[in-house]
Design a protein around this motif. Structure first.
Motif, PDB file in Angstrom:
ATOM      1  N   ILE A   2       0.864  -1.175   0.000  1.00 13.98           N
ATOM      2  CA  ILE A   2       0.000   0.000   0.000  1.00 13.98           C
ATOM      3  C   ILE A   2       0.902   1.226   0.000  1.00 13.98           C
ATOM      4  N   VAL A  27       1.184   6.317   1.716  1.00 14.58           N
ATOM      5  CA  VAL A  27       0.617   6.424   3.059  1.00 14.58           C
ATOM      6  C   VAL A  27       1.374   7.508   3.812  1.00 14.58           C
ATOM      7  N   TRP A  37      -8.376  -7.308   4.865  1.00 20.07           N
ATOM      8  CA  TRP A  37      -8.547  -7.845   3.519  1.00 20.07           C
ATOM      9  C   TRP A  37     -10.042  -7.946   3.263  1.00 20.07           C
ATOM     10  N   LYS A  64      -9.058  -6.818  -2.156  1.00 21.61           N
ATOM     11  CA  LYS A  64      -7.911  -5.935  -1.962  1.00 21.61           C
ATOM     12  C   LYS A  64      -7.798  -5.623  -0.468  1.00 21.61           C
ATOM     13  N   TYR A  65      -6.762  -4.870  -0.155  1.00 18.87           N
ATOM     14  CA  TYR A  65      -6.584  -4.457   1.237  1.00 18.87           C
ATOM     15  C   TYR A  65      -7.279  -3.123   1.474  1.00 18.87           C
ATOM     16  N   GLN A  66      -7.722  -2.953   2.671  1.00 23.85           N
ATOM     17  CA  GLN A  66      -8.265  -1.673   3.106  1.00 23.85           C
ATOM     18  C   GLN A  66      -7.393  -1.189   4.254  1.00 23.85           C
ATOM     19  N   LEU A  67      -7.193   0.083   4.299  1.00 23.24           N
ATOM     20  CA  LEU A  67      -6.410   0.681   5.385  1.00 23.24           C
ATOM     21  C   LEU A  67      -7.302   1.698   6.065  1.00 23.24           C
ATOM     22  N   LYS A  68      -7.831   1.315   7.206  1.00 23.13           N
ATOM     23  CA  LYS A  68      -8.786   2.164   7.902  1.00 23.13           C
ATOM     24  C   LYS A  68      -8.105   2.882   9.057  1.00 23.13           C
ATOM     25  N   PRO A  69      -8.325   4.181   9.162  1.00 29.18           N
ATOM     26  CA  PRO A  69      -7.609   4.947  10.184  1.00 29.18           C
ATOM     27  C   PRO A  69      -8.044   4.633  11.599  1.00 29.18           C
ATOM     28  N   GLN A  70      -9.222   4.119  11.767  1.00 28.99           N
ATOM     29  CA  GLN A  70      -9.689   3.820  13.113  1.00 28.99           C
ATOM     30  C   GLN A  70     -10.765   2.748  13.034  1.00 28.99           C
TER      31      GLN A  70
END
Lengths: 363, 86
Positions: A217, A220, A230, A234-240
């Motif tokens: 990713i 960032v 996942w 795809k991957y998710q990048l969640k801040p919280q």
């Protein structure tokens, strides 16, 4: 041969059918009268206390509580009561209990009547509802007491996920490693398996498993935290974690992308030596960009044993607290600061995913 | 060797998703974050302010080269010892 039938047996045989009970009782009484007139042996009444069974027992006490999606019902019968004044059937005959519930206090609609039983405790799973409860008792399931109502409505509450398998492992393991590396003005978060960067990893849930592709990713921002999941594609990048992940998502790990290494300046500290012991420290340069207290290592050609700790505020060292003074030091021992960042090396930080599915920060 | 299999922009998550595959079906995802999660409640994603500076082709080439370098080293090892590759 005399016919040996008593009223208790008739009551039992005709349980729940008052017409049949009255018919049989009538026949019984007629036979007794006939036998009396003909002088033959009348129908014997074997159980002298049988008439006591036709009267309802003293009221039982009902207690209903709700928790974790279930109602717990507890009944205290007169036979359970202690003390000489407690009402008690002479033969300790079983008391049948009939429990019913309704969503309305006057029980005019939605009444659910549970099977009659002599049990005194029940658990009724029924999550997320609020009900009124009542109870009536009988020795013979024909003559009942008046209803005893539980005061007020009882809520069963919602069933917690933990309650479905208390203290059992979810048996979920994600054999993924999540880390980040500096990549110019931004960082790159990497997700990979035991084969190293670029290798796929395995997610195990119960008896099934799936192989998930590795990922990178990019773009960032530094100094951010993120939960990597996942989503099936795809991957998710969640801040919280303020939101609830969909069921199909696989949690992978938490990443802490710390400040860019170029902004980190370690402090410069000198030691003050008196009589071979280090008695104080002088902060030559407080440093910059520190997110944690750096470790201080004191080396010297002759001395040993001295220790000190740094105090960091607003990214810089504001104070050095001497620990042990040590002995035998020359006039110029070297104080080396290291670390000073939380979450691993500058520009990086990470978490290993093989943690049973839990997300935690490797900081 | 890895090569570009497909790529697309996922508007919901704010990622430019690039999938690399090798001839044995191994996959590697490159995801360039082009959006920010601005609202955890509704999931709204807003674009990042550095999109002009991004170079996806360079990112693909860089990751591809890293993966293939790693793979070449393993294939060299297999060839040296006469091992079957699958």
């Amino acid at each position: 041969m005399a016919l040996k039938v008593n009223l208790a047996q008739i009551n039992s045989a005709a349980r729940g059918n008052s017409d049949l009970r009255e018919t049989l009782t009538g026949i019984h009484l007629a036979l007794q009268s006939l036998y009396a007139q003909t002088g033959t042996v009348p129908l014997q009444k074997i159980d002298a206390t049988a008439t006591a069974f036709t009267s309802p027992p003293a009221p039982s006490q009902l207690a209903v509580s709700g928790a974790n999606g279930s109602f717990t019902v507890s009944i205290a019968t007169p036979q359970n009561a202690s003390g000489a004044a407690a009402p008690r059937n002479a033969t300790n005959a079983p008391i049948y209990q009939e429990i019913s519930s309704s969503p309305v206090a006057n029980f005019v609609s939605g009444v659910a009547t549970y099977p009659v039983s002599t049990n005194t405790s029940y658990v009724f799973p029924n999550p997320g509802v609020t009900l009124y409860w009542r109870l009536r008792s009988s020795y013979n399931q024909q003559n009942w007491t008046s209803y005893i109502a539980q005061p007020g409505a009882v809520s069963s509450g919602l069933m917690s996920s933990a309650a479905t398998a208390s203290n059992l492992s979810l048996n979920q393991s994600n054999y993924a490693t999540v880390d980040s590396v500096a990549n110019g003005s931004t960082a790159t978060v990497r997700i990979y398996g035991s084969g190293g960067v670029g290798s796929s990893w395995t997610s195990i849930l119960g008896s099934s498993s799936q192989v998930i592709a590795s990922g990178s990713i990019m773009n960032v921002a530094y100094a951010t935290n993120g939960f990597v999941v996942w989503d099936g594609q795809k991957y998710q990048l969640k801040p919280q974690l303020a939101q609830t992940f969909p069921d199909a998502w696989v949690p992978v790990g938490k990443i802490s992308v710390i400040a860019n290494g170029s902004g980190l300046v370690l402090p410069v500290i000198h030691a003050v030596v008196t009589g071979g012991a280090i008695v104080a420290y002088q902060i030559i340069n407080p440093g910059n960009g520190l997110t944690a207290a750096p470790a201080l290592t004191i080396t010297d050609s002759s001395g040993s044993g001295a220790t000190a700790t740094a105090v960091v505020s607003a990214g810089a060292v504001t104070q050095v607290n001497p620990g042990s003074a040590g002995s035998g030091y020359s006039s110029t021992p070297t104080v080396t600061a290291s670390g000073g960042v939380s979450g691993g090396a500058a520009g990086g930080g990470g978490a290993t995913g093989n943690n049973g599915g839990r997300l935690y920060a490797d900081v | 060797m890895y090569s570009l299999h497909e790529q697309y922009v996922d508007m919901a998550s704010g990622f430019h998703v690039i999938e690399l595959r090798d001839e044995r079906g191994h996959r590697h995802l490159i995801q360039i974050a082009i959006g920010l999660d601005c609202c955890p409640a509704c999931g709204a994603v807003h674009p990042k302010d550095n999109l002009e500076a991004l170079d996806p082709a360079a990112a693909i080439a860089g990751v591809n080269e890293a993966l293939n370098t790693s793979q070449r080293q393993m294939l060299t090892y297999a060839g040296k010892h006469g091992l079957r590759v699958r």
